[in-house]
Motif scaffolding. Structure first.
Motif, short mmCIF file in Angstrom:
data_model
loop_
_atom_site.label_atom_id
_atom_site.label_comp_id
_atom_site.label_asym_id
_atom_site.label_seq_id
_atom_site.Cartn_x
_atom_site.Cartn_y
_atom_site.Cartn_z
N LYS A 27 88.58 4.60 76.96
CA LYS A 27 88.77 3.60 76.77
C LYS A 27 87.38 2.15 77.03
O LYS A 27 87.56 1.09 76.38
N GLN A 28 86.42 2.52 77.28
CA GLN A 28 85.32 1.66 77.12
C GLN A 28 84.32 1.75 76.30
O GLN A 28 84.06 0.76 75.41
N LEU A 29 84.34 3.28 75.75
CA LEU A 29 83.74 3.84 74.33
C LEU A 29 84.77 2.46 73.02
O LEU A 29 84.45 2.19 72.22
N LYS A 30 86.15 2.71 73.95
CA LYS A 30 86.83 2.28 72.74
C LYS A 30 86.42 0.58 72.09
O LYS A 30 86.67 -0.23 71.36
N LEU A 31 86.48 -0.24 73.94
CA LEU A 31 85.96 -1.31 73.87
C LEU A 31 84.72 -1.96 73.52
O LEU A 31 84.87 -2.70 72.58
N PHE A 32 83.48 -0.66 73.23
CA PHE A 32 82.52 -1.54 72.92
C PHE A 32 82.60 -1.74 71.51
O PHE A 32 82.41 -1.52 70.18
N ARG A 33 83.10 0.08 70.72
CA ARG A 33 83.62 0.26 69.37
C ARG A 33 84.15 -1.46 68.88
O ARG A 33 83.76 -1.92 68.01
N GLU A 34 84.79 -2.01 69.26
CA GLU A 34 86.12 -2.89 68.87
C GLU A 34 85.15 -4.42 68.42
O GLU A 34 85.24 -4.86 67.77
N GLN A 35 84.55 -4.72 69.84
CA GLN A 35 83.54 -5.23 69.57
C GLN A 35 82.58 -5.24 68.54
O GLN A 35 82.21 -6.08 68.26
N ALA A 36 81.96 -3.73 68.15
CA ALA A 36 81.34 -4.39 67.34
C ALA A 36 81.78 -3.90 66.30
O ALA A 36 81.07 -4.20 64.68
N THR A 39 86.00 0.37 62.62
CA THR A 39 87.10 1.54 62.97
C THR A 39 86.47 2.73 63.87
O THR A 39 85.00 3.66 63.60
N GLN A 40 87.56 3.83 64.31
CA GLN A 40 87.09 4.67 64.28
C GLN A 40 86.35 6.00 63.13
O GLN A 40 85.18 6.85 63.78
N ARG A 41 86.83 5.33 61.92
CA ARG A 41 86.16 6.60 61.28
C ARG A 41 84.68 5.53 61.15
O ARG A 41 83.84 6.68 60.55
N GLU A 42 84.35 4.89 60.84
CA GLU A 42 83.18 4.02 60.72
C GLU A 42 81.91 4.00 61.33
O GLU A 42 81.14 4.44 61.35
N PHE A 43 82.16 4.23 63.23
CA PHE A 43 81.44 4.51 63.66
C PHE A 43 81.62 6.24 64.03
O PHE A 43 80.40 6.55 64.02
N ALA A 44 82.44 7.54 64.02
CA ALA A 44 82.28 8.29 63.23
C ALA A 44 80.87 8.48 62.20
O ALA A 44 80.22 10.01 62.68
N ASP A 73 75.45 4.25 73.04
CA ASP A 73 74.87 2.65 73.63
C ASP A 73 74.30 1.88 72.19
O ASP A 73 73.53 1.10 72.17
N GLU A 74 73.53 3.26 71.73
CA GLU A 74 72.95 2.60 71.03
C GLU A 74 73.45 2.27 69.78
O GLU A 74 73.13 0.33 68.89
N LEU A 75 74.51 2.40 68.56
CA LEU A 75 75.29 1.25 67.62
C LEU A 75 75.49 0.79 67.95
O LEU A 75 76.31 0.01 67.44
N LEU A 76 76.28 0.73 69.47
CA LEU A 76 77.43 -0.39 69.74
C LEU A 76 77.16 -0.96 70.57
O LEU A 76 77.23 -2.79 71.10
N GLY A 77 75.45 -1.16 71.16
CA GLY A 77 74.84 -2.22 71.62
C GLY A 77 75.26 -2.06 72.81
O GLY A 77 76.04 -3.48 73.71
#
Length: 287
Positions: A27-36, A39-44, A73-77
């Motif tokens: 859930k924490q990973l998802k939160l940081f991804r969405e704040q950045a 999408t899941q595809r882009e982050f992957a 941690d680096e990619l999502l700030g």
């Protein structure tokens, strides 16, 4: 059930505790991804992992890799928040006790390092080709019953194995499936149709050959049952068989040679890769 990789915790309390922890990490990973704004595809794509793996981690169904959390941690700030979690993940993994049968442990180790993987399956879709839902259905129908925590951990371990399909260079891969495997709707038709679509997608991958052994063959070299052939880098080919959860890793050169010859006959008797994909697509069109 073939190709089991058993991940069992010391007790049910620990299993629930670790499962909840991994769910929170997801859930924490998802939160940081969405704040950045990714999408899941882009982050992957940016992180160098499959979209399926990212989705499974975010849902808490897969053990998060330390390397993934550090990269995220680096990619999502995340400013160190995920790196700190990665340390806790390592501690949680250290608490887990693997209870694979010795041969199964040896098999999964050899499989992860093999430069060639070939398999013949008579009852179910091979573990490397299974969808997450299909794998879960297989574990849920096991007898004696598994706990919910055990099912999720075993599914996660199976999905982890599938990273082999993302390797570069890809190992030489081929499978022959008995046609009955395609007709058996394990887990229900929705799960089964998703599994058939995955087989088509994998069968179209460059470097992968997927074949079907038709039920109408009057001569069939694979009546002795399923098996897997592995070629380790720089070492002779080996084989693996499993029946009723009794595992055997075969290294005797003459026995492996006979199984390899048998596999060649099975492939010659099966439909071609293109004919096999056409058959699966036809099955999908009929539903």
């Amino acid at each position: 059930m073939a190709d089991d990789e058993r991940v069992v915790f010391e007790d049910d309390e620990l299993s629930d505790e670790v499962s909840e922890f991994f769910s929170a990490v997801g859930k924490q990973l998802k939160l940081f991804r969405e704040q950045a704004g990714l999408t899941q595809r882009e982050f992957a794509r940016r992180a160098g992992y499959s979209e399926n793996m990212i989705g499974s981690v975010e849902r808490g169904r897969r053990t998060p890799r330390v390397e993934l959390l550090e990269a995220a941690d680096e990619l999502l700030g995340a400013r160190g928040a995920l790196k700190i979690v990665a340390e806790d993940v390592m501690k949680a993994k250290a608490k887990m006790r693997l209870t694979n049968p010795a041969f199964s442990k040896a098999f999964t180790k050899e499989e992860s390092q093999a430069v060639e993987i070939h398999g013949y399956s008579t009852l179910l879709v091979p573990g490397l080709l299974q969808t997450e839902a299909h794998a879960r259905a297989l574990y849920q129908m096991r007898r004696p019953w598994l706990t919910e925590g055990e099912v999720e951990q075993w599914v996660a371990a199976r999905m982890e194995r599938q990273e082999i399909l993302n390797r570069s260079p890809l190992p030489v891969l081929s499978w022959v499936l008995d046609e009955s495997v395609l007709q058996r709707p394990l887990g229900g038709w929705d799960v089964h149709l998703e599994q058939l679509r995955r087989l088509v997608a994998i069968g179209r991958m460059w470097g992968v050959e997927l074949q079907v052994m038709p039920l109408d063959r009057t001569e069939q070299a694979g009546m002795g049952g399923p098996f897997t052939l592995l070629t380790p880098s720089g070492r002779p080919q080996i084989a693996y068989v499993e029946v009723q959860h009794v595992n055997r890793l075969i290294t005797d050169s003459e026995e492996v040679r006979r199984m390899a010859a048998r596999y060649s006959s099975i492939r010659a008797q099966a439909l071609t890769p293109q004919e096999s994909l056409t058959l699966i697509e036809k099955m999908l069109g009929e539903r």
